[in-house]
Design a protein around this motif. Structure first.
Motif, PDB file in Angstrom:
ATOM      1  N   GLU A  85       0.861  -1.178   0.000  1.00 46.41           N
ATOM      2  CA  GLU A  85       0.000   0.000   0.000  1.00 46.41           C
ATOM      3  C   GLU A  85       0.896   1.225   0.000  1.00 46.41           C
ATOM      4  OE1 GLU A  85      -2.470  -0.481   3.405  1.00 46.41           O
ATOM      5  OE2 GLU A  85      -0.854  -0.141   4.833  1.00 46.41           O
ATOM      6  N   ARG A  86       0.416   2.268  -0.654  1.00 46.44           N
ATOM      7  CA  ARG A  86       1.187   3.504  -0.801  1.00 46.44           C
ATOM      8  C   ARG A  86       0.425   4.635  -0.139  1.00 46.44           C
ATOM      9  NH1 ARG A  86       3.024   4.589  -6.518  1.00 46.44           N
ATOM     10  NH2 ARG A  86       4.978   4.999  -5.473  1.00 46.44           N
ATOM     11  N   SER A  87       1.188   5.551   0.466  1.00 48.43           N
ATOM     12  CA  SER A  87       0.545   6.708   1.095  1.00 48.43           C
ATOM     13  C   SER A  87       1.428   7.938   0.929  1.00 48.43           C
ATOM     14  CB  SER A  87       0.275   6.435   2.577  1.00 48.43           C
ATOM     15  OG  SER A  87       1.477   6.127   3.243  1.00 48.43           O
ATOM     16  N   PRO A  88       0.801   9.097   0.634  1.00 46.23           N
ATOM     17  CA  PRO A  88       1.574  10.330   0.518  1.00 46.23           C
ATOM     18  C   PRO A  88       2.291  10.612   1.831  1.00 46.23           C
ATOM     19  CG  PRO A  88      -0.703  10.665  -0.155  1.00 46.23           C
ATOM     20  CD  PRO A  88      -0.616   9.302   0.442  1.00 46.23           C
ATOM     21  N   SER A  89       3.469  11.199   1.718  1.00 46.74           N
ATOM     22  CA  SER A  89       4.263  11.429   2.915  1.00 46.74           C
ATOM     23  C   SER A  89       4.806  12.845   2.947  1.00 46.74           C
ATOM     24  CB  SER A  89       5.400  10.416   2.960  1.00 46.74           C
ATOM     25  OG  SER A  89       6.300  10.709   3.989  1.00 46.74           O
ATOM     26  N   ARG A  90       5.966  13.034   2.388  1.00 45.55           N
ATOM     27  CA  ARG A  90       6.697  14.302   2.438  1.00 45.55           C
ATOM     28  C   ARG A  90       6.670  14.940   1.063  1.00 45.55           C
ATOM     29  NH1 ARG A  90      11.411  10.336   3.496  1.00 45.55           N
ATOM     30  NH2 ARG A  90       9.829   9.009   2.648  1.00 45.55           N
ATOM     31  N   GLY A  91       5.834  15.915   0.858  1.00 47.85           N
ATOM     32  CA  GLY A  91       5.753  16.579  -0.441  1.00 47.85           C
ATOM     33  C   GLY A  91       5.283  15.606  -1.507  1.00 47.85           C
ATOM     34  N   ARG A  92       6.147  15.397  -2.511  1.00 44.17           N
ATOM     35  CA  ARG A  92       5.794  14.477  -3.600  1.00 44.17           C
ATOM     36  C   ARG A  92       6.197  13.038  -3.299  1.00 44.17           C
ATOM     37  NH1 ARG A  92       8.393  17.010  -8.780  1.00 44.17           N
ATOM     38  NH2 ARG A  92       8.126  14.862  -9.351  1.00 44.17           N
ATOM     39  N   VAL A  93       6.858  12.825  -2.178  1.00 38.29           N
ATOM     40  CA  VAL A  93       7.334  11.484  -1.818  1.00 38.29           C
ATOM     41  C   VAL A  93       6.167  10.627  -1.354  1.00 38.29           C
ATOM     42  CG1 VAL A  93       8.836  10.182  -0.263  1.00 38.29           C
ATOM     43  CG2 VAL A  93       9.606  12.365  -1.205  1.00 38.29           C
ATOM     44  N   VAL A  94       6.160   9.376  -1.791  1.00 39.14           N
ATOM     45  CA  VAL A  94       5.134   8.418  -1.393  1.00 39.14           C
ATOM     46  C   VAL A  94       5.807   7.310  -0.594  1.00 39.14           C
ATOM     47  CG1 VAL A  94       3.427   6.753  -2.237  1.00 39.14           C
ATOM     48  CG2 VAL A  94       3.722   8.942  -3.411  1.00 39.14           C
ATOM     49  N   ASP A  95       5.259   7.024   0.592  1.00 43.50           N
ATOM     50  CA  ASP A  95       5.759   5.926   1.407  1.00 43.50           C
ATOM     51  C   ASP A  95       5.106   4.622   0.953  1.00 43.50           C
ATOM     52  OD1 ASP A  95       7.331   7.587   2.940  1.00 43.50           O
ATOM     53  OD2 ASP A  95       5.927   7.672   4.615  1.00 43.50           O
ATOM     54  N   ASN A  96       5.854   3.553   1.036  1.00 42.28           N
ATOM     55  CA  ASN A  96       5.363   2.235   0.653  1.00 42.28           C
ATOM     56  C   ASN A  96       5.447   1.308   1.864  1.00 42.28           C
ATOM     57  OD1 ASN A  96       5.154   2.550  -2.416  1.00 42.28           O
ATOM     58  ND2 ASN A  96       7.197   3.324  -1.980  1.00 42.28           N
ATOM     59  N   HIS A  97       4.401   0.503   2.041  1.00 39.94           N
ATOM     60  CA  HIS A  97       4.333  -0.425   3.166  1.00 39.94           C
ATOM     61  C   HIS A  97       3.768  -1.753   2.686  1.00 39.94           C
ATOM     62  CE1 HIS A  97       4.990   2.626   6.302  1.00 39.94           C
ATOM     63  NE2 HIS A  97       4.325   3.427   5.494  1.00 39.94           N
ATOM     64  N   LEU A  98       4.187  -2.825   3.353  1.00 40.24           N
ATOM     65  CA  LEU A  98       3.564  -4.115   3.104  1.00 40.24           C
ATOM     66  C   LEU A  98       2.168  -4.106   3.710  1.00 40.24           C
ATOM     67  CD1 LEU A  98       6.416  -6.650   4.011  1.00 40.24           C
ATOM     68  CD2 LEU A  98       5.722  -5.874   1.739  1.00 40.24           C
ATOM     69  N   THR A  99       1.224  -4.724   3.032  1.00 38.56           N
ATOM     70  CA  THR A  99      -0.111  -4.940   3.590  1.00 38.56           C
ATOM     71  C   THR A  99      -0.045  -6.189   4.468  1.00 38.56           C
ATOM     72  OG1 THR A  99      -0.754  -6.354   1.751  1.00 38.56           O
ATOM     73  CG2 THR A  99      -1.228  -3.976   1.514  1.00 38.56           C
ATOM     74  N   ALA A 100      -1.146  -6.509   5.123  1.00 38.45           N
ATOM     75  CA  ALA A 100      -1.207  -7.743   5.914  1.00 38.45           C
ATOM     76  C   ALA A 100      -0.924  -8.946   5.000  1.00 38.45           C
ATOM     77  CB  ALA A 100      -2.565  -7.876   6.594  1.00 38.45           C
ATOM     78  N   LYS A 101      -1.493  -8.915   3.796  1.00 32.70           N
ATOM     79  CA  LYS A 101      -1.243  -9.994   2.831  1.00 32.70           C
ATOM     80  C   LYS A 101       0.232 -10.025   2.438  1.00 32.70           C
ATOM     81  CE  LYS A 101      -2.644 -11.545  -1.795  1.00 32.70           C
ATOM     82  NZ  LYS A 101      -3.476 -11.238  -2.977  1.00 32.70           N
ATOM     83  N   GLY A 102       0.840  -8.847   2.254  1.00 31.13           N
ATOM     84  CA  GLY A 102       2.255  -8.770   1.918  1.00 31.13           C
ATOM     85  C   GLY A 102       3.128  -9.360   3.007  1.00 31.13           C
ATOM     86  N   HIS A 103       2.804  -9.056   4.268  1.00 29.26           N
ATOM     87  CA  HIS A 103       3.559  -9.629   5.399  1.00 29.26           C
ATOM     88  C   HIS A 103       3.420 -11.145   5.425  1.00 29.26           C
ATOM     89  CE1 HIS A 103       5.185  -6.224   7.608  1.00 29.26           C
ATOM     90  NE2 HIS A 103       4.057  -5.562   7.354  1.00 29.26           N
ATOM     91  N   LYS A 104       2.207 -11.626   5.173  1.00 26.32           N
ATOM     92  CA  LYS A 104       1.969 -13.075   5.191  1.00 26.32           C
ATOM     93  C   LYS A 104       2.784 -13.766   4.091  1.00 26.32           C
ATOM     94  CE  LYS A 104      -1.658 -16.526   5.036  1.00 26.32           C
ATOM     95  NZ  LYS A 104      -3.054 -16.845   4.864  1.00 26.32           N
TER      96      LYS A 104
END
Length: 147
Positions: A85-104
């Motif tokens: 999953e992606r979420s806006p963070s700092r200006g134009r930068v987008v943070d990326n994270h594993l979802t629960a499915k990604g962790h599994k």
């Protein structure tokens, strides 16, 4: 492979050995991740997100040794698969994270990869692993410094 020629210069030999090790590890990892529906590039991005949650595409590109454009495509594919999953963070930068499915998926992949590598690494004890890690970091640091 028979070695009957002149010895290679140290830097060239270390580079050649590193490339052989990389390929052999990649082959073993691919044997596990392909049935999970992952490519080696996708696996690399997921591995880095597990290690560094919230990494941007640029940060992932540096860690995964890909271009930012290639990583952006990989992240989009992983997002469509519900692994990132992606979420806006700092200006134009987008943070990326594993979802629960990604962790599994990553937990399963890590377990299977460790089991797949275990027979090859039986003689490679903890002390050897620590020494390899130390020497690798030493070499990485030296190579990252401007020539």
């Amino acid at each position: 492979m028979k070695n009957s020629g002149d010895p290679l210069p140290l830097g060239i030999e270390i580079g050649a050995l590193s490339r052989i090790i990389r390929r052999l590890f990649a082959d073993r990892i691919e044997q596990v991740i392909h049935p999970l529906g992952l490519t080696l590039g996708q696996w690399t991005v997921l591995r880095e997100l597990k290690r560094a949650p919230g990494a941007s595409a640029s940060e992932l590109a540096r860690a995964a040794v890909h271009t930012p454009q290639a990583v952006s495509r990989l992240v989009r594919t992983l997002q469509e698969a519900g692994l990132v999953e992606r979420s806006p963070s700092r200006g134009r930068v987008v943070d990326n994270h594993l979802t629960a499915k990604g962790h599994k998926v990553m937990d399963e992949a890590f377990q299977q990869i460790e089991a797949r590598l275990a027979p090859a690494l039986e003689e490679f004890d903890r002390a050897n692993a620590e020494e390899y890690r130390r020497l690798s970091h030493l070499l990485i640091k030296a190579l990252e410094e401007p020539a």
